[in-house]
Write an enzyme that holds these catalytic residues in place. Structure first.
Site, mmCIF file in Angstrom:
data_model
loop_
_atom_site.group_PDB
_atom_site.id
_atom_site.type_symbol
_atom_site.label_atom_id
_atom_site.label_comp_id
_atom_site.label_asym_id
_atom_site.label_seq_id
_atom_site.Cartn_x
_atom_site.Cartn_y
_atom_site.Cartn_z
ATOM 1 N N GLU A 102 0.834 -1.218 0.000
ATOM 2 C CA GLU A 102 0.000 0.000 0.000
ATOM 3 C C GLU A 102 0.862 1.259 0.000
ATOM 4 O O GLU A 102 0.541 2.254 -0.656
ATOM 5 C CB GLU A 102 -0.946 0.019 1.216
ATOM 6 C CG GLU A 102 -1.963 -1.108 1.266
ATOM 7 C CD GLU A 102 -3.038 -1.027 0.183
ATOM 8 O OE1 GLU A 102 -3.048 -0.067 -0.608
ATOM 9 O OE2 GLU A 102 -3.862 -1.964 0.129
ATOM 10 N N ASP A 152 -4.118 -10.005 -8.408
ATOM 11 C CA ASP A 152 -4.440 -9.136 -9.556
ATOM 12 C C ASP A 152 -3.267 -8.345 -10.152
ATOM 13 O O ASP A 152 -2.846 -8.553 -11.293
ATOM 14 C CB ASP A 152 -5.593 -8.179 -9.190
ATOM 15 C CG ASP A 152 -5.407 -7.486 -7.828
ATOM 16 O OD1 ASP A 152 -4.377 -7.704 -7.167
ATOM 17 O OD2 ASP A 152 -6.298 -6.711 -7.435
ATOM 18 N N GLU A 158 -18.118 -7.181 -3.429
ATOM 19 C CA GLU A 158 -16.765 -7.739 -3.392
ATOM 20 C C GLU A 158 -16.755 -9.161 -3.933
ATOM 21 O O GLU A 158 -15.798 -9.571 -4.581
ATOM 22 C CB GLU A 158 -16.216 -7.708 -1.961
ATOM 23 C CG GLU A 158 -15.873 -6.313 -1.448
ATOM 24 C CD GLU A 158 -14.660 -5.701 -2.134
ATOM 25 O OE1 GLU A 158 -14.766 -5.327 -3.313
ATOM 26 O OE2 GLU A 158 -13.606 -5.589 -1.487
ATOM 27 N N THR A 185 -1.020 0.775 -10.706
ATOM 28 C CA THR A 185 -2.225 0.080 -10.240
ATOM 29 C C THR A 185 -3.078 0.977 -9.350
ATOM 30 O O THR A 185 -4.257 0.700 -9.134
ATOM 31 C CB THR A 185 -1.866 -1.232 -9.504
ATOM 32 O OG1 THR A 185 -3.044 -2.024 -9.393
ATOM 33 C CG2 THR A 185 -1.259 -0.960 -8.134
HETATM 34 C C1 DMJ Z 1 -6.276 0.053 -5.223
HETATM 35 O O1 DMJ Z 1 -5.512 0.346 -4.124
HETATM 36 C C2 DMJ Z 1 -5.459 -0.534 -6.328
HETATM 37 O O2 DMJ Z 1 -6.164 -0.465 -7.526
HETATM 38 C C3 DMJ Z 1 -5.060 -1.955 -6.052
HETATM 39 O O3 DMJ Z 1 -4.379 -2.528 -7.126
HETATM 40 C C4 DMJ Z 1 -6.270 -2.790 -5.768
HETATM 41 N N1 DMJ Z 1 -7.070 -2.208 -4.716
HETATM 42 C C5 DMJ Z 1 -7.422 -0.821 -4.808
HETATM 43 C C6 DMJ Z 1 -8.640 -0.539 -5.634
HETATM 44 O O4 DMJ Z 1 -9.635 -1.444 -5.581
#
Ligand code: DMJ
Length: 522
Positions: free
Chosen positions: A126, A266, A359, A470
């Site tokens: 994060e 992901d 979710e 991301t």
């Molecule tokens: C974000 O922090 C980023 O897109 C991460 O890759 C996945 N989770 C959240 C959004 O859903």
């Protein structure tokens, strides 16, 4: 303009079963909305801008300098490290919107006030995607005349902060596998009792930010440790070329062997392709191609994706989870547009059913998965909508964007910002607003409509091609960062996974199904 509200309409009886959800959607009758016209696209883009300011101003007024806003109670909370997370995560969105005044004020405040020599244990993943990515993106915009957002007094303060932060994350990489611990203390390094288990996304979603930092600071260690981490994960793939969800960073054993494209995995896939596109490093492309083929072979049940055991390929979960919704966007970048179109339509049919994506949505029962009923303002579906519109210019994706915007406006808007939805069936609001709402969800919505209007923004018309991290951060392919020119091939001729040319505009009409949330004038 008439006020609108969400109504739940009873449509034709539910005749179709889970796996046929998309086909069912296609049979269920005419679309609710008329197509979005160019003038409506302009109005929608402006509405998204208002949405941004409602949430951003709410944060600045009620929560700043704490990390995130509690938008129902109009308070703040420290959720990551206590360093104005939402401001840092929002900086490049401010620049994208052309708000030089707030961008400049934000950059200067962060440069003067944020420090990382603090006794906080934080998530490596994060902190990388939200803070390091936010700092680097804002630095690259603020330091460059060509962006039109250069700040004259700016003197690389955000780059120095990024460098300092990344140095503090480095102790996490000191493991036998090279895969980092999930968390690290910014002052003292890895805690003695820190868990040795981390997620695949945690170890595989670092290359872009750390690679850029290496190129900007001429310190190759950042790029090396993150590449090593990806190698550490890929070396432990199964014979099927699948990776699991959780791994022990000391022994290299998989502690969670479910292979999927959503939760916990992901962005591992995302960063393989994007690291190749930005840096031109063919090792990432090779791994991406192998990994992608395995996903399409073992996980893809057109149009859905399931989770399977990484060793046997046996089905574990017939579940759509909302994080999977980034996948069609990634497929567009990879040039595999046809399956992306079908999967996006299937995922959107879930959104239409509830007004938001839960979710977890169980494909076997066509119901919301218990314990996974919330919608925390995630961006993935709108992100894929943007990429598909960009690739196909099919205006039906604007209808999708309009529906998503309407759901957010009428379901999630709350006094000081936008609220999480705790249950997509009751639409009950929750007092939380993740910083990615401003970094990603709003950004992709705005980009979608701006593209339709005839774009006027640095991503579409600026001096560089941009990769989105991301977290939605704008990472420019400047000559300093992108040493080769492979990014040029996107949307031209090359398909990285299927040797086909890009497909233009064959979207099947996305129709409503039996129970649909839609808009009516009040
Ligand atoms: C974000 O922090 C980023 O897109 C991460 O890759 C996945 N989770 C959240 C959004 O859903």
């Amino acid at each position: 303009m008439q006020p609108m509200r969400l109504l739940r309409r009873q449509g034709p009886p539910l005749l179709c079963l889970s796996a046929a959800l998309l086909a069912c959607a296609l049979l269920a009758g005419p679309a609710v909305a008329d197509g979005v016209t160019p003038s409506e696209a302009r109005r929608l883009r402006d509405e998204v801008k208002d949405m941004f300011y409602h949430a951003f101003d709410g944060y600045m007024q009620h929560a700043f300098p704490l990390d995130e806003l509690r938008p129902l109670s109009c308070q703040g909370e420290d959720s990551l490290g206590g360093y104005a997370l939402t401001l840092i995560d929002s900086l490049d969105t401010l620049a994208l919107l052309g708000d030089k005044e707030r961008f400049s004020a934000g950059v200067q405040w962060v440069g003067k006030n944020v420090r990382f020599d603090i006794n906080k244990t934080v998530s490596v993943f994060e902190t990388n995607i939200r803070i390091l990515g936010g700092l680097l993106s804002a630095h690259l915009i603020a330091s460059d005349y060509a962006t039109g957002m250069r700040i004259d007094s700016y003197d690389d303060q955000l780059l120095h902060l990024a460098d300092d932060l990344a140095q503090r994350l480095l102790p996490a990489f000191d493991t036998p596998t090279g895969i980092p611990f999930g968390s690290v203390n910014l002052l003292y390094g890895v805690d003695d009792d820190e868990s040795k288990v981390t997620s695949t996304a945690g170890g595989g979603t670092l290359t872009l930010e750390f690679g850029i930092l290496s190129r900007l600071t001429n310190n190759s260690v950042f790029e090396q440790v993150t590449k090593n981490s990806v190698r550490g994960i890929w070396a432990r793939r199964s014979k099927l070329n699948l990776v699991g969800a959780h791994i022990n960073v000391f022994t290299g054993e998989w502690t969670q062997k479910d292979a999927g494209i959503g939760t916990s995995i992901d962005s591992f896939y995302e960063y393989l392709l994007k690291a190749y596109l930005l840096f031109g490093d063919e090792e990432y492309l090779y791994v991406f191609q192998e990994a992608y083929k395995a996903v399409m072979h073992y996980l893809h049940h057109d149009p859905w994706y399931i989770e399977v055991n990484m060793n046997s390929g046996a089905t574990v979960w017939p579940l759509f989870n909302s994080l999977q919704a980034f996948w069609p966007g990634l497929q567009v970048l990879a040039g595999d547009v046809d399956p992306a179109i079908r999967t996006h339509a299937a995922f959107f049919s879930v959104w239409k059913k509830y007004g938001f994506t839960p979710e977890g949505f169980n494909l076997a029962t066509s119901t919301v998965q218990n314990g996974q009923r919330s919608y925390p303002l995630r961006p993935e579906l709108i992100e894929s909508t943007y990429w598909l519109f960009k690739a196909t210019r099919d205006y039906r994706y604007l209808d999708v964007g309009r529906d998503i915007l309407a759901s957010l406006q009428y379901g999630a808007k709350c006094p000081c910002g936008y609220c999480h939805i705790s249950d997509v069936e009751t639409h009950k609001q929750d007092d939380h607003m993740e910083s990615f709402f401003l970094a990603e969800t709003v950004k992709y919505l705005w980009l979608l409509f701006d593209l339709a209007v005839g774009p006027d923004n640095i991503v579409e018309n600026g001096p560089y091609k941009y990769i989105f991290s991301t977290e939605g951060h704008l990472l420019p392919a400047t000559p300093e960062i992108a040493l080769t020119n492979c990014f040029q091939s996107i949307f031209n001729v090359q398909c990285f996974v299927c040797n086909k040319r890009l497909h233009q505009g064959s979207l099947s009409r996305i129709e409503s199904r039996s129970k649909t949330w839609h808009l009516v004038p009040q």
